[in-house]
Motif scaffolding. Structure first.
Motif, short mmCIF file in Angstrom:
data_model
loop_
_atom_site.label_atom_id
_atom_site.label_comp_id
_atom_site.label_asym_id
_atom_site.label_seq_id
_atom_site.Cartn_x
_atom_site.Cartn_y
_atom_site.Cartn_z
N LEU B 164 0.83 -1.20 0.00
CA LEU B 164 0.00 0.00 0.00
C LEU B 164 0.86 1.26 0.00
O LEU B 164 2.08 1.19 0.19
CB LEU B 164 -0.94 0.00 1.21
N VAL B 165 0.21 2.38 -0.22
CA VAL B 165 0.92 3.65 -0.22
C VAL B 165 1.14 4.06 1.24
O VAL B 165 0.24 3.97 2.07
CB VAL B 165 0.17 4.73 -1.03
N VAL B 166 2.37 4.44 1.55
CA VAL B 166 2.74 4.81 2.92
C VAL B 166 3.55 6.11 2.89
O VAL B 166 3.81 6.67 1.82
CB VAL B 166 3.59 3.72 3.61
N GLY B 286 4.46 3.78 -2.67
CA GLY B 286 4.20 2.39 -2.32
C GLY B 286 5.32 1.84 -1.46
O GLY B 286 6.48 2.26 -1.59
N ASN B 287 5.00 0.88 -0.59
CA ASN B 287 6.03 0.34 0.33
C ASN B 287 7.17 -0.35 -0.43
O ASN B 287 8.22 -0.60 0.14
CB ASN B 287 5.39 -0.59 1.35
N TRP B 288 6.98 -0.66 -1.73
CA TRP B 288 8.03 -1.35 -2.49
C TRP B 288 9.19 -0.43 -2.85
O TRP B 288 10.23 -0.91 -3.30
CB TRP B 288 7.44 -1.97 -3.76
N GLU B 289 9.04 0.90 -2.62
CA GLU B 289 10.16 1.80 -2.91
C GLU B 289 11.22 1.71 -1.81
O GLU B 289 12.25 2.38 -1.87
CB GLU B 289 9.69 3.25 -3.05
N ALA B 291 13.35 -0.44 -1.28
CA ALA B 291 14.64 -0.88 -1.82
C ALA B 291 15.43 0.31 -2.36
O ALA B 291 16.65 0.38 -2.19
CB ALA B 291 14.41 -1.91 -2.93
N THR B 292 14.74 1.27 -3.00
CA THR B 292 15.42 2.44 -3.56
C THR B 292 16.05 3.26 -2.44
O THR B 292 17.20 3.67 -2.53
CB THR B 292 14.41 3.33 -4.31
N ALA B 293 15.27 3.47 -1.36
CA ALA B 293 15.77 4.28 -0.25
C ALA B 293 16.92 3.58 0.46
O ALA B 293 17.91 4.21 0.85
CB ALA B 293 14.63 4.58 0.73
N GLN B 294 16.81 2.25 0.58
CA GLN B 294 17.89 1.50 1.24
C GLN B 294 19.16 1.53 0.40
O GLN B 294 20.26 1.70 0.92
CB GLN B 294 17.46 0.05 1.48
N ALA B 295 18.97 1.39 -0.94
CA ALA B 295 20.15 1.38 -1.82
C ALA B 295 20.87 2.72 -1.77
O ALA B 295 22.08 2.78 -1.95
CB ALA B 295 19.72 1.05 -3.24
N ALA B 296 20.10 3.80 -1.51
CA ALA B 296 20.73 5.12 -1.46
C ALA B 296 21.49 5.31 -0.14
O ALA B 296 22.20 6.30 0.02
CB ALA B 296 19.66 6.21 -1.59
N GLY B 297 21.33 4.38 0.77
CA GLY B 297 22.06 4.43 2.03
C GLY B 297 21.62 5.56 2.96
O GLY B 297 22.40 6.02 3.79
N MET B 298 20.38 6.01 2.81
CA MET B 298 19.93 7.13 3.63
C MET B 298 19.28 6.63 4.92
O MET B 298 18.85 5.48 5.02
CB MET B 298 18.95 8.00 2.85
#
Lengths: 318, 439
Positions: B164-166, B286-289, B291-298
């Motif tokens: 879902l969108v979060v 969406g909660n599937w993003e 991975a993008t935030a984790q990959a950016a190391g933020m």
């Protein structure tokens, strides 16, 4: 081609066919059968993959065939009458025509300009040929990926350049007034190399003595371009314009990819093939999508005929 | 017609004997390669299980990881997964493959697309006793999700997750804006004004915006807010929509952009990029993003979509596994497919790494899941996930979402008003209602 190969075939032909008058008919008969075998593979492919699907598509447009159902039933002209009253059909057809109008002139003129430039230079010619043609070799997915990032507001290169010269940012792909222009610019960058190559080949085919003769008559560069180069490129221009019109009318891939399949705000960048795709593959209505395909087919035929008449008319005066 | 001298065509490049032979061999090779697949299985006793899915990117990697483990545990199954591109490219093939009735044995599907994909015609019911035999029963799955899997009293799907969108928040920016609680979590706000104040505080820190959301996929925002207001949408003869509530929801989209608190335009790839680049401190996505935030190391956290007009409801969907319709009965294949689905549910802790909330309750109630950060912070939101309204043209990547997103993008960027956008949406929806259902 070297002169020697030009002369070779007639001699060879004479050597192998010293046929007596009586046997001529039989020889021709045999050779025509051999020819049939040569065209057979193409004829079969043409019939199976072009003629048959076209006829099947026409038939499908009179049925309610769905991708998600095995059978289908005849619905007469229901799809066709629905299509005529469907505003999305006309809106998307307009998008396609508008794209053709704004993309074809630059795709022809820039190609000509680049070809003239490359034809003039002697030392960096290979580099220019490579640079101008290289984008054409990229797959559409790569091209749209690159340009989607270039167009981003906030951190994209295009908007960065605009801001550097004091202009405001443009939401290229998310503003309904600019999205089609943005896709057209990408398309020009991507495909102009092909037209460029055709023009360059044609330029190299113009004999140098024509220019020599003109130079002796004291012709200035502009007159040389206007009265020698352009007329001698006329056939190539006709070919390029025809190919380009058809290519632009078939707009789909880059528009679909650059708007994430949504067609852009207010469907400002959904071409008619996009609507055919939406109806047939998202909506599963293959029957209806077939009817719209035939509308596009008719448009392409009409545009090609008009274009052909225009150019063959000019050809007379040239 | 005038006749014109036709220029002689340039002589075709001569094809030499060797070139011709090489070409012919290549063609023959391609032909033979096509036959290879079918022949290889003859004489083997392993059960073939063909799975079709739509997962690429981070989800795809996680699914391959799960499949590798599945195959190690099931040497007797000849498992053959096939991945297609998400959205239309997948659903088109799904519909055609299922209509043929022999292409695949089990497939992934968005639960919101179940009704549009022909339950009973293209999709076969799940044998419930068999599923229970492998440990999946109604009381092991959230009731709201299980209900969505049921059409006319028959179970047609086995839910793998809820997504879902979060709200995503950048901890560093939010700390400087003073909107984190002592535990380092984004503070809860109540109502529109409080949330806009929070955004203004964040905007002061970033110098850009407060929040970013995909303005080209505005259906998610719209449906979340409309459902918070208690709005319903029906398609019985005409579109049933509460105009006041819809306008209120759309007005938030207009206002947040107009007041400069969110970019007036941000497309699907640009939205996470804006967030990880620190152009804004919050993101609705969406909660599937994850991975993008984790990959950016933020340093980031996640929480439910804010309750602007009521409870913290967010639009979402569920990935489920379904059995496509078969032309000929094959009990062994059905058993293998159901067993595979149950196995995937039981091992969905791996799947949760991608941000999705597992549908199988023993997994979400496990200590292992509670330790997942930040996934565990929004698991309650999954209980109240707001599915799309039910119709053959609704759901993920289907026409209703496309129409809404295309029209509502103009509300975000100010090129249209909420009133005009709603009128256009209702017109487009009426047209979909009038269209004969293709399944």
């Amino acid at each position: 081609m070297t002169p020697s190969t030009d002369i070779a075939p007639p001699e060879a032909a004479r050597a192998v066919s010293p046929a007596p008058p009586g046997g001529r008919a039989r020889t021709r008969h045999v050779s025509s059968w051999a020819g049939l075998w040569f065209v057979l593979p193409f004829t079969v492919l043409f019939a199976v993959f072009l003629v048959w699907p076209m006829l099947a598509g026409l038939w499908t447009s009179f049925t309610d065939r769905s991708l998600g159902r095995a059978g289908s039933s005849f619905v007469g002209l229901a799809n066709w009458s629905e299509m005529l009253g469907d505003p999305a059909v006309w809106q998307s057809l307009w998008v396609t025509l508008l794209f053709t109008l704004i993309s074809t002139p630059p795709l022809v003129l820039i190609a000509l300009g680049m070809a003239l430039l490359t034809h003039r230079v002697s030392r960096l010619g290979w580099f220019l040929r490579f640079s101008f043609f290289a984008p054409f070799l990229l797959p559409v997915a790569v091209v749209t990926l690159i340009w989607t990032w270039l167009y981003q507001p906030g951190f994209g290169m295009v908007n960065g350049a605009l801001q550097a010269v004091g202009l405001p940012e443009v939401n290229w792909l998310t503003d309904k007034d600019t999205v089609l222009v943005a896709i057209a610019i990408t398309t020009v960058w991507w495909t102009v190399g092909f037209n460029f190559l055709l023009y360059l080949a044609a330029l190299q085919g113009i004999p140098a003595y024509v220019y020599e003769a003109a130079a002796l008559d004291g012709v200035n560069p502009w007159q040389r371009f206007r009265h020698i180069t352009l007329p001698l490129l006329h056939r190539t221009t006709a070919l390029i314009v025809t190919l380009q019109l058809v290519a632009s009318l078939k707009l789909f891939d880059q528009a679909y990819l650059m708007t994430a399949g949504a067609g852009g705000p207010d469907y400002a960048a959904r071409p008619i093939i996009g609507y055919i795709f939406d109806s047939g593959f998202t909506g599963l209505r293959i029957g209806y999508a077939s009817a719209i395909s035939y509308l596009l087919f008719a448009v392409i035929v009409v545009v090609s005929l008009v274009q052909f008449r225009l150019f063959s008319g000019k050809g007379k005066s040239a | 017609m005038r006749t014109e001298e036709t220029p002689l065509p340039a002589p075709a490049p001569a094809i030499g004997r060797r070139g011709f032979l090489a070409g012919a061999l290549t063609a023959a090779g391609i032909g033979l390669a096509g036959c290879g697949g079918g022949i290889a299985t003859v004489g083997e006793s392993r059960t073939v299980l063909r799975q079709w899915n739509l997962f690429t990117g981070g989800d795809g990697v996680r699914m391959v990881e799960m499949h590798d483990a599945y195959q190690r545990e099931h040497p007797q199954i000849d498992f053959r997964p096939t991945t297609y591109l998400w959205g239309n490219p997948f659903y088109t093939k799904f519909a055609m493959g299922a209509a043929g009735g022999r292409a695949f044995d089990v497939a992934t599907l968005h639960l919101s697309r179940l009704r549009g994909m022909g339950p009973g015609t293209l999709i076969d019911p799940i044998p419930v006793e068999l599923l229970a035999e492998y440990g999946v029963t109604p009381d092991t799955v959230l009731p709201n999700v299980w209900d969505k899997c049921t059409v006319d009293g028959e179970l047609y799907a086995i839910p793998l997750d809820t997504h879902l969108v979060v709200t995503y928040y950048n901890r560093e920016i939010c700390a400087r804006a003073g909107v984190l609680d002592p535990q380092g979590r984004l503070i809860e706000t109540d109502g529109v004004e409080e949330f806009l104040d929070l955004l203004a505080a964040v905007k002061d820190v970033t110098g850009g915006y407060g929040v970013v959301m995909d303005t080209t996929g505005a259906w998610r925002q719209f449906w979340s807010l409309y459902r918070q207001l208690g709005g319903e949408m029906t398609f019985d003869g005409d579109v049933g929509i509460d105009d006041d509530k819809a306008l209120q929801a759309l007005d938030f989209l207009r206002r947040v952009s107009e007041e400069g608190l969110a970019p007036s335009a941000s497309d699907a790839p640009g939205t996470p990029a804006n967030f990880v680049n620190g152009i804004c401190g919050l993101m609705f996505a969406g909660n599937w993003e994850i991975a993008t935030a984790q990959a950016a190391g933020m340093d980031f956290g996640m929480r439910p979509f804010p309750g602007l007009y009521g409870d913290e409801l967010g639009q979402g969907d569920s990935h489920a596994l379904v059995l496509p319709h078969r032309r000929t009965r094959d009990d062994a294949a059905v058993r293998a497919a159901v067993e595979y689905a149950a196995w995937m549910l039981k091992h969905s802790i791996t799947w949760a790494g991608g941000g999705h909330v597992p549908a199988y309750l023993p997994v979400t109630e496990s200590a292992e899941y509670a330790r997942l950060e930040p996934q565990a912070d929004y698991r309650d939101a999954a209980v109240n996930v707001q599915f799309d309204p039910e119709a053959w043209f609704s759901g993920s990547a289907a026409q209703l979402q496309n129409e809404a997103s295309s029209l509502f993008a103009g509300v975000h960027n100010g090129s249209t008003t909420p009133e005009r956008a709603l009128d256009a949406f209702k017109r487009a929806t009426r047209k979909l209602i009038e269209t004969p259902a293709p399944v």
